[in-house]
Design an enzyme around this catalytic site. Structure first.
Site, PDB file in Angstrom:
ATOM      1  N   HIS A   8     -14.724   8.288 -11.540  1.00  0.00           N
ATOM      2  CA  HIS A   8     -15.137   8.501 -13.009  1.00  0.00           C
ATOM      3  C   HIS A   8     -16.268   7.799 -13.599  1.00  0.00           C
ATOM      4  CE1 HIS A   8     -11.950  11.139 -14.017  1.00  0.00           C
ATOM      5  NE2 HIS A   8     -10.982  10.388 -13.474  1.00  0.00           N
ATOM      6  N   GLU A  46     -10.760   6.296  -9.354  1.00  0.00           N
ATOM      7  CA  GLU A  46     -11.102   5.785 -10.628  1.00  0.00           C
ATOM      8  C   GLU A  46     -12.739   5.400 -10.656  1.00  0.00           C
ATOM      9  OE1 GLU A  46      -9.453   6.232 -13.258  1.00  0.00           O
ATOM     10  OE2 GLU A  46      -7.694   6.888 -12.025  1.00  0.00           O
ATOM     11  N   CYS A  55      -5.140  14.420 -12.265  1.00  0.00           N
ATOM     12  CA  CYS A  55      -5.942  13.243 -13.195  1.00  0.00           C
ATOM     13  C   CYS A  55      -5.670  13.687 -14.502  1.00  0.00           C
ATOM     14  CB  CYS A  55      -7.477  13.963 -12.998  1.00  0.00           C
ATOM     15  SG  CYS A  55      -8.681  12.831 -14.068  1.00  0.00           S
TER      16      CYS A  55
END
Length: 184
Positions: free
Chosen positions: A157, A154, A110
């Site tokens: 997140h 993603e 990441c």
């Protein structure tokens, strides 16, 4: 252009917040933010630009990673048949997924995490995703393999979840039952 110093690092509180929906139609500011996410991911994969500006290569980036708590992601990744999946999306959402799991043999990394955190990260093997493009088009598509894993990373997140939250704390490389092992 976004630089590495624009990317917040592990431990920053925004990475644990649930990002807010982007109201449609998006503002010009939101469009610019989403464009900058895609620009970073694309530039980071070009060795000359990456070296010139000190960009860590990435295949995806989410708005919270640049300290913007809004539901926006950019992904620029090839599957195992060299098909490109390049999407900048507002409000991406997984609308369905397989029961079957998959994981990257090499583990995940990441841009917000500087150290290597080893271990298998179980993900859904196949997902159907829906989101809105920069042009305002609502798109829906199916993914498997590395692209499916990248989009799930993603979207995590946007929900305040880090990839290492999924790793088995007691045995990071414990076999994941009936899962597809994906080589990168």
């Amino acid at each position: 252009m976004l630089m590495m110093e624009d990317i917040v690092r592990d431990g920053h509180p925004i990475l644990r917040k649930i990002a807010t929906e982007v109201s449609m139609p998006p503002s010009e500011e939101d469009k610019e933010i989403l464009k900058s996410l895609m620009e970073y991911v694309q530039n980071s994969q070009i060795p000359e630009i990456s070296a010139q500006f000190g960009l860590r290569p990435g295949i995806g980036l989410a708005a919270p990673q640049i300290n913007v708590s809004k539901r926006m992601i950019a992904v620029h990744v090839y599957d195992n048949k060299d098909k490109l999946y390049s999407y900048a999306l507002f409000n991406p959402k997984i609308v369905s997924h397989s029961v079957e799991k998959a994981y990257l043999v090499s583990g995940e990394g990441c841009l917000s995490v500087d150290e290597n955190i080893p271990g298998f990260v179980p993900r859904f093997a196949r997902i159907t995703l829906k989101g809105t493009t920069l042009d305002g088009e609502v798109v829906k598509f199916r993914l498997k393999g590395l692209p499916a894993i990248c989009f799930q990373h993603e979207i995590d997140h946007l929900n305040g979840i880090m990839f290492y939250d999924h790793i088995n704390k007691h045995d990071p490389f414990a076999p994941i039952e009936d899962a597809i092992a994906i080589e990168r």
